[in-house]
Design an enzyme around this catalytic site. Structure first.
Site, PDB file in Angstrom:
ATOM      1  CG  ASP A 319      -9.636   0.176 -16.367  1.00  0.00           C
ATOM      2  OD1 ASP A 319      -9.598   1.371 -16.696  1.00  0.00           O
ATOM      3  OD2 ASP A 319     -10.184  -0.713 -17.054  1.00  0.00           O
ATOM      4  CE1 TYR A 321     -12.765  -4.421  -8.814  1.00  0.00           C
ATOM      5  CE2 TYR A 321     -13.921  -2.776  -7.514  1.00  0.00           C
ATOM      6  CZ  TYR A 321     -12.957  -3.767  -7.621  1.00  0.00           C
ATOM      7  OH  TYR A 321     -12.216  -4.103  -6.525  1.00  0.00           O
ATOM      8  CG  PHE A 332      -8.516  -1.727  -4.697  1.00  0.00           C
ATOM      9  CD1 PHE A 332      -8.153  -2.877  -5.395  1.00  0.00           C
ATOM     10  CD2 PHE A 332      -7.591  -0.709  -4.578  1.00  0.00           C
ATOM     11  CE1 PHE A 332      -6.887  -3.010  -5.954  1.00  0.00           C
ATOM     12  CE2 PHE A 332      -6.313  -0.829  -5.138  1.00  0.00           C
ATOM     13  CZ  PHE A 332      -5.971  -1.988  -5.821  1.00  0.00           C
ATOM     14  CG  HIS A 441      -2.363  -5.477  -8.091  1.00  0.00           C
ATOM     15  ND1 HIS A 441      -3.552  -6.186  -8.070  1.00  0.00           N
ATOM     16  CD2 HIS A 441      -2.687  -4.189  -8.359  1.00  0.00           C
ATOM     17  CE1 HIS A 441      -4.546  -5.347  -8.331  1.00  0.00           C
ATOM     18  NE2 HIS A 441      -4.052  -4.127  -8.513  1.00  0.00           N
TER      19      HIS A 441
END
Ligand code: SF4
Length: 479
Positions: A319, A321, A332, A441
């Site tokens: 998703d 930020y 990221f 993750h």
């Protein structure tokens, strides 16, 4: 696609931009070479401010070659990517001293042996400082405008240049490049081409065939050309034919319907599907009443920065930020000036443990994307401060299609799937042709359960080298 008539185009360009020239200040081929290196990702105005004093301090290639690198870095700092640029200038000048008697050589064959000098830079110097028709300068403007005019269907600058060199008479090469830059800068702009009144409106395939011109955000780079008599063209509405695609989605003003050029031929059918049109309407409605990240023109930034042909690695996030100013369309990654969020901070820790690369002073991963690392989120938009708010609205279907298309590539691609969510996409990937690297993750909740110590960066580079591809340079340049 049809194309414009070259004689007509040349004639009209000459009338409109009789004095097309480059805007960088220079007094010698060496000055122009240095200025062109500094102009990457920087405005010409800023480069000219920097070179004013720089050219006074460094008069010969030898001066740059023996300069204190730290001092040179400080002097070119305002142009951005200053460490890399200072190093490139110094390395180039060392070669000029060692192999060319301190002079800039006047042939393409010699120019492209200089570190940091590719055909575009060589053409700028050879065309402009020496007046030699070495080739056609192809920057982002020339590439975009040439494609829109049907002069090329290629994406890579060298191939575009080859097409243009075949079409344009050799004695017009040195004029054609700067004039096309001006046309792209003032009229056929990336986001809002002013087709009405454009010098080639009557012939342009974008008008005749009703294709809505559009270009990636990554092509917003300023140009290096100007014309004394050329005035910016007043904004005018795009003709009906060019607007039709947008209107069919009732999304006037949105770029949601506009895929970056290199992805258009692989995904065009996807955005015509009812689910995508529904998704586009949903996002447009959200934007009317809510703050949505990333901004409209950065939704496809990952696809823009990593053209389909260039994808060598795919990193899948989830998703965008959701806090202010963080998301800019790459998973990221955050904008310069924004503190790297915890997952990215952990990625940097693992990067240092894996390859000894110190964490950078930012979280801006564009350099990875430009090397062929597609930083794709599964969901491409989010309502501000509301994680997962655009989940299950259609994005997953679209990004599954992106992954499937990457899977269709003949060259080996390395898929990096961090965490259970990303690993559900493994079924879309053919492991016989591609490499799948799975791991925990990097989020603080799971990083200690297998992410730390997983050495994903060296694993990717190892897989790339095995496939005969260049490794990724994971060290991020300062911003
Ligand atoms: S008609 Fe429009 S798309 Fe075609 S060259 Fe002119 S501005 Fe560009």
């Amino acid at each position: 696609m049809a194309k414009v008539s070259l004689p007509v185009l040349l004639d009209r360009l000459e009338k409109k931009y009789p004095d097309a020239r480059y805007e960088l200040d220079w007094a010698s081929p060496l000055d122009l070479l240095v200025a062109t290196i500094l102009a990457a990702q920087c405005t010409d105005e800023r480069v000219n401010r920097v070179t004013k004093s720089l050219f006074r301090a460094y008069k010969t290639a030898g001066d740059y070659a023996k300069a204190d690198l730290a001092v040179l870095e400080e002097q070119v700092k305002p142009t951005g990517f200053y460490k890399q640029k200072a190093r490139t200038i110094q390395e180039a000048c060392k070669v000029l001293v060692a192999r060319f008697g301190g002079r800039v050589p006047a042939t393409m064959d010699e120019m492209v042996t200089i570190p940091g000098v590719a055909r575009k830079t060589a053409n700028v110097v050879l065309n402009t400082a020496f007046g030699l028709p070495s080739g056609v300068i192809v920057d982002t403007h020339v590439a975009r405008v040439s494609r829109r005019m049907g002069l090329t269907a290629e994406e890579k600058p060298e191939r575009i240049e080859a097409d243009l060199m075949r079409l344009v008479p050799r004695d017009r090469w040195t004029f054609f490049g700067p004039a096309m830059v001006l046309h792209g800068r003032y009229t056929c702009t990336a986001r809002a081409p002013e087709c009405s009144g454009c010098l080639i409106e009557d012939q342009c395939p974008q008008i005749l065939e009703g294709v809505a011109p559009a270009e990636p955000a990554s092509t917003k780079k300023t140009t290096t050309a100007t014309a004394k008599k050329a005035a910016p063209v007043k904004k005018a509405a795009a003709p009906a034919a060019a607007r039709s695609s947008a209107q069919s989605l009732e999304l006037k003003g949105s770029t949601m319907h506009t895929l970056p050029a290199s992805w258009r031929h692989v995904l065009a059918a996807e955005i015509e599907k009812p689910y995508f049109q529904e998704l586009a309407r949903f996002v447009a409605e959200e934007r009317k009443t809510q703050q949505v990240f990333p901004p409209d023109d950065e939704v496809f930034a990952a696809l823009e920065l990593t053209p389909y042909e260039d994808v060598r690695v795919l990193v899948l996030g989830q998703d965008p930020y959701h806090d202010d100013d963080q998301a800019h369309g790459l998973c990221f990654s955050v904008r310069p000036g924004i503190k790297p969020p915890p997952s990215l901070a952990n990625i940097y820790k693992e990067l240092e443990a894996d390859l000894g690369i110190k964490k950078p002073n930012h979280g801006y991963l564009v350099s990875w994307a430009k090397q062929g690392v597609l930083l794709l989120n599964a969901v491409l938009t989010v309502r501000a401060h509301t994680p997962n708010s655009h989940k299950d609205k259609g994005w997953e279907k679209f990004t599954d299609a992106v992954i499937s298309k990457v899977n269709e590539k003949r060259e080996r691609v390395i898929f990096l799937l961090w965490g259970g969510y990303a690993q559900k996409k493994e079924k879309l990937i053919d492991p016989k042709r591609h490499t799948v690297i799975k791991g925990a993750h990097p989020s603080p909740l799971s990083a200690r359960n297998g992410f730390f110590g997983s050495k994903p960066f060296s694993a990717i580079n190892h897989a790339l080298e095995e496939a005969g591809s260049e490794p990724i340079s994971w060290a991020l340049p300062p911003v």
